[in-house]
Scaffold this motif. Structure first.
Motif, PDB file in Angstrom:
ATOM      1  N   UNK A  57       0.184 -29.337  -5.449  1.00  0.00           N
ATOM      2  CA  UNK A  57       1.162 -28.547  -6.203  1.00  0.00           C
ATOM      3  C   UNK A  57       2.390 -29.389  -6.526  1.00  0.00           C
ATOM      4  N   UNK A  58       2.877 -29.245  -7.738  1.00  0.00           N
ATOM      5  CA  UNK A  58       4.121 -29.901  -8.157  1.00  0.00           C
ATOM      6  C   UNK A  58       4.994 -28.827  -8.793  1.00  0.00           C
ATOM      7  N   UNK A  88      -3.738 -35.764  -1.537  1.00  0.00           N
ATOM      8  CA  UNK A  88      -2.993 -35.170  -2.652  1.00  0.00           C
ATOM      9  C   UNK A  88      -1.651 -34.695  -2.118  1.00  0.00           C
ATOM     10  N   UNK A  89      -0.583 -35.289  -2.612  1.00  0.00           N
ATOM     11  CA  UNK A  89       0.760 -34.904  -2.180  1.00  0.00           C
ATOM     12  C   UNK A  89       1.257 -33.711  -2.980  1.00  0.00           C
ATOM     13  N   UNK A  90       2.195 -32.994  -2.409  1.00  0.00           N
ATOM     14  CA  UNK A  90       2.858 -31.872  -3.087  1.00  0.00           C
ATOM     15  C   UNK A  90       4.346 -32.172  -3.128  1.00  0.00           C
ATOM     16  N   UNK A  91       5.035 -31.566  -4.122  1.00  0.00           N
ATOM     17  CA  UNK A  91       6.475 -31.743  -4.185  1.00  0.00           C
ATOM     18  C   UNK A  91       7.129 -30.517  -4.804  1.00  0.00           C
ATOM     19  N   UNK A  92       8.409 -30.343  -4.440  1.00  0.00           N
ATOM     20  CA  UNK A  92       9.202 -29.260  -5.005  1.00  0.00           C
ATOM     21  C   UNK A  92      10.578 -29.830  -5.339  1.00  0.00           C
ATOM     22  N   UNK A  93      10.987 -29.684  -6.612  1.00  0.00           N
ATOM     23  CA  UNK A  93      12.260 -30.220  -7.096  1.00  0.00           C
ATOM     24  C   UNK A  93      13.028 -29.106  -7.783  1.00  0.00           C
TER      25      UNK A  93
END
Length: 109
Positions: A57-58, A88-93
């Motif tokens: 998830x991004x 698989x990495x996820x990130x929240x910005x």
């Protein structure tokens, strides 16, 4: 890749969401009745499909709060971050833009 954008402006003397865009895996809920009616604040809840952030998830969104407006950005509950699969990495910005306002962050892990 942007998954959301919010703009809060004064409309008829009240803080109002004038732009609200979200796409998977992000969703915004802007209830018409949240908090006490005499307080000029718009409440915005962020949600993710599946109950949390999953592998890959991004989430990237912008929020703009214009002059003399009040916005409360929160979640319905704690956001779960699930174990990644196959590296698989996820990130929240979140990027915020506020003018002539006091900004109060309260982040929980």
């Amino acid at each position: 890749m942007e998954t959301g954008r919010l703009t809060v402006e004064r409309v008829s003397g009240k803080s109002s969401v004038t732009r609200c865009f979200a796409k998977y895996p992000l969703k915004f809920i802007v209830p018409t009745k949240a908090g006490r009616s005499e307080i000029d604040a718009v409440w915005i809840y962020t949600l993710t499909y599946g109950g949390g952030i999953v592998s890959g998830d991004c989430i990237s969104f912008d929020i703009t709060v214009e002059d003399d407006c009040t916005a409360v950005l929160t979640t319905q509950a704690s956001t779960k971050v699930y174990k990644s699969v196959a590296l698989k990495c996820s990130e929240q910005i979140m990027e915020e833009s506020c003018r002539n306002v006091r900004l109060n962050h309260h982040l929980e892990s």
